[in-house]
Design a protein around this motif. Sequence first.
Motif, PDB file in Angstrom:
ATOM      1  N   LYS A  87       0.844  -1.192   0.000  1.00 42.93           N
ATOM      2  CA  LYS A  87       0.000   0.000   0.000  1.00 42.93           C
ATOM      3  C   LYS A  87       0.879   1.242   0.000  1.00 42.93           C
ATOM      4  CE  LYS A  87      -0.639   0.354   4.988  1.00 42.93           C
ATOM      5  NZ  LYS A  87      -1.613   0.567   6.045  1.00 42.93           N
ATOM      6  N   GLY A  88       0.268   2.391  -0.282  1.00 40.54           N
ATOM      7  CA  GLY A  88       0.993   3.647  -0.305  1.00 40.54           C
ATOM      8  C   GLY A  88       1.340   4.113   1.106  1.00 40.54           C
ATOM      9  N   SER A  89       2.047   5.226   1.191  1.00 41.86           N
ATOM     10  CA  SER A  89       2.481   5.769   2.474  1.00 41.86           C
ATOM     11  C   SER A  89       1.334   6.499   3.174  1.00 41.86           C
ATOM     12  CB  SER A  89       3.633   6.748   2.242  1.00 41.86           C
ATOM     13  OG  SER A  89       3.956   7.409   3.437  1.00 41.86           O
ATOM     14  N   GLY A  90       1.277   6.376   4.493  1.00 45.39           N
ATOM     15  CA  GLY A  90       0.300   7.117   5.278  1.00 45.39           C
ATOM     16  C   GLY A  90       0.644   8.591   5.356  1.00 45.39           C
ATOM     17  N   GLU A  91       1.926   8.895   5.294  1.00 50.45           N
ATOM     18  CA  GLU A  91       2.409  10.280   5.293  1.00 50.45           C
ATOM     19  C   GLU A  91       3.341  10.453   4.096  1.00 50.45           C
ATOM     20  OE1 GLU A  91       4.306  11.141   9.002  1.00 50.45           O
ATOM     21  OE2 GLU A  91       2.503  10.752  10.171  1.00 50.45           O
ATOM     22  N   PRO A  92       2.778  10.668   2.903  1.00 53.32           N
ATOM     23  CA  PRO A  92       3.607  10.696   1.689  1.00 53.32           C
ATOM     24  C   PRO A  92       4.666  11.801   1.671  1.00 53.32           C
ATOM     25  CG  PRO A  92       1.317  11.231   1.189  1.00 53.32           C
ATOM     26  CD  PRO A  92       1.372  10.842   2.620  1.00 53.32           C
ATOM     27  N   VAL A  97       7.931   5.201   0.343  1.00 51.46           N
ATOM     28  CA  VAL A  97       7.804   3.736   0.392  1.00 51.46           C
ATOM     29  C   VAL A  97       8.420   3.033  -0.812  1.00 51.46           C
ATOM     30  CG1 VAL A  97       5.777   3.694   1.891  1.00 51.46           C
ATOM     31  CG2 VAL A  97       5.468   3.895  -0.579  1.00 51.46           C
ATOM     32  N   GLY A  98       8.892   3.798  -1.792  1.00 54.08           N
ATOM     33  CA  GLY A  98       9.509   3.144  -2.937  1.00 54.08           C
ATOM     34  C   GLY A  98      10.000   4.161  -3.957  1.00 54.08           C
ATOM     35  N   LYS A  99      10.634   3.631  -5.029  1.00 49.65           N
ATOM     36  CA  LYS A  99      11.146   4.481  -6.110  1.00 49.65           C
ATOM     37  C   LYS A  99      10.601   3.958  -7.429  1.00 49.65           C
ATOM     38  CE  LYS A  99      15.664   6.161  -4.619  1.00 49.65           C
ATOM     39  NZ  LYS A  99      15.824   7.538  -4.688  1.00 49.65           N
ATOM     40  N   LEU A 100      10.340   4.900  -8.336  1.00 45.52           N
ATOM     41  CA  LEU A 100       9.845   4.568  -9.657  1.00 45.52           C
ATOM     42  C   LEU A 100      10.820   5.163 -10.666  1.00 45.52           C
ATOM     43  CD1 LEU A 100       7.206   3.165 -10.552  1.00 45.52           C
ATOM     44  CD2 LEU A 100       6.171   5.398 -10.783  1.00 45.52           C
ATOM     45  N   ALA A 132       2.002   9.046  -8.138  1.00 42.14           N
ATOM     46  CA  ALA A 132       3.051   8.344  -7.392  1.00 42.14           C
ATOM     47  C   ALA A 132       3.500   9.174  -6.191  1.00 42.14           C
ATOM     48  CB  ALA A 132       4.234   8.043  -8.303  1.00 42.14           C
ATOM     49  N   ARG A 133       3.706  10.485  -6.403  1.00 42.80           N
ATOM     50  CA  ARG A 133       4.132  11.343  -5.300  1.00 42.80           C
ATOM     51  C   ARG A 133       3.107  11.388  -4.189  1.00 42.80           C
ATOM     52  NH1 ARG A 133       6.710  14.277  -9.381  1.00 42.80           N
ATOM     53  NH2 ARG A 133       4.833  15.476  -9.868  1.00 42.80           N
ATOM     54  N   SER A 134       1.813  11.386  -4.545  1.00 44.92           N
ATOM     55  CA  SER A 134       0.774  11.441  -3.522  1.00 44.92           C
ATOM     56  C   SER A 134       0.642  10.113  -2.782  1.00 44.92           C
ATOM     57  CB  SER A 134      -0.566  11.854  -4.117  1.00 44.92           C
ATOM     58  OG  SER A 134      -1.067  10.831  -4.934  1.00 44.92           O
ATOM     59  N   MET A 135       1.270   9.062  -3.301  1.00 43.85           N
ATOM     60  CA  MET A 135       1.304   7.768  -2.614  1.00 43.85           C
ATOM     61  C   MET A 135       2.552   7.591  -1.760  1.00 43.85           C
ATOM     62  SD  MET A 135       0.217   5.285  -5.763  1.00 43.85           S
ATOM     63  CE  MET A 135       0.532   3.790  -4.859  1.00 43.85           C
ATOM     64  N   GLY A 136       3.491   8.535  -1.865  1.00 40.87           N
ATOM     65  CA  GLY A 136       4.747   8.407  -1.132  1.00 40.87           C
ATOM     66  C   GLY A 136       5.798   7.639  -1.910  1.00 40.87           C
ATOM     67  N   VAL A 137       5.654   7.601  -3.229  1.00 46.53           N
ATOM     68  CA  VAL A 137       6.639   6.920  -4.085  1.00 46.53           C
ATOM     69  C   VAL A 137       7.467   8.001  -4.764  1.00 46.53           C
ATOM     70  CG1 VAL A 137       6.948   5.441  -6.117  1.00 46.53           C
ATOM     71  CG2 VAL A 137       5.122   4.942  -4.475  1.00 46.53           C
ATOM     72  N   GLU A 138       8.796   7.883  -4.642  1.00 48.21           N
ATOM     73  CA  GLU A 138       9.685   8.855  -5.280  1.00 48.21           C
ATOM     74  C   GLU A 138       9.821   8.529  -6.766  1.00 48.21           C
ATOM     75  OE1 GLU A 138      12.961  10.338  -2.149  1.00 48.21           O
ATOM     76  OE2 GLU A 138      13.076   8.203  -2.605  1.00 48.21           O
ATOM     77  N   VAL A 139       9.921   9.574  -7.576  1.00 43.18           N
ATOM     78  CA  VAL A 139      10.094   9.410  -9.030  1.00 43.18           C
ATOM     79  C   VAL A 139      11.481   9.907  -9.378  1.00 43.18           C
ATOM     80  CG1 VAL A 139       9.214  10.029 -11.302  1.00 43.18           C
ATOM     81  CG2 VAL A 139       7.624   9.723  -9.390  1.00 43.18           C
ATOM     82  N   GLU A 140      12.277   9.047 -10.019  1.00 45.67           N
ATOM     83  CA  GLU A 140      13.632   9.444 -10.417  1.00 45.67           C
ATOM     84  C   GLU A 140      13.556  10.456 -11.552  1.00 45.67           C
ATOM     85  OE1 GLU A 140      15.888   5.985 -11.409  1.00 45.67           O
ATOM     86  OE2 GLU A 140      15.889   5.233  -9.344  1.00 45.67           O
ATOM     87  N   ALA A 141      14.422  11.439 -11.520  1.00 44.37           N
ATOM     88  CA  ALA A 141      14.400  12.507 -12.534  1.00 44.37           C
ATOM     89  C   ALA A 141      15.021  12.058 -13.840  1.00 44.37           C
ATOM     90  CB  ALA A 141      15.144  13.724 -12.020  1.00 44.37           C
TER      91      ALA A 141
END
Length: 141
Positions: A87-92, A97-100, A132-141
């Motif tokens: 699941k996504g992060s409670g505090e994004p 919680v992960g990287k994309l 993804a950001r609103s789920m607490g998942v980082e997006v690589e640039a």
Amino acid sequence: MAKKVMTIVKLQIPAGQANPAPPVGPALGQHGVNIMEFCKAFNAQTADQNGRITPVEITVFEDRSFTFITKTPPAAVLIKEQINLEKGSGEPNRNKVGKLTQSQLREIAETKMPDLNANDVEAAMKIIAGTARSMGVEVEA
């Protein structure tokens, strides 16, 4: 002559696993639709996706017949599948919680493209990155 539309019902059902239990039964039953007929048709059409949450838009006509359109899975579901998240992060904003990667982001955007309001894949990637950001998942640039 075209049939008169009574209502449009939108549901999210696991692919290939529709049954008359809630949410499908009550949503369609109140409009007098044959629930088992819908379940069989939906399960046959989505059998290859096996359990993935699938949005469906059911158009119910006045003579109680129906048609339905399946959509692509929600972006959050595709992101969780892509990086094997529960699941996504409670505090994004604090807990990531992960990287994309960009390639994973492009793959999800291309999958979602038919249902997104975007002119090209780059715009679709920005929409998916926002989810993804609103789920607490980082997006690589």
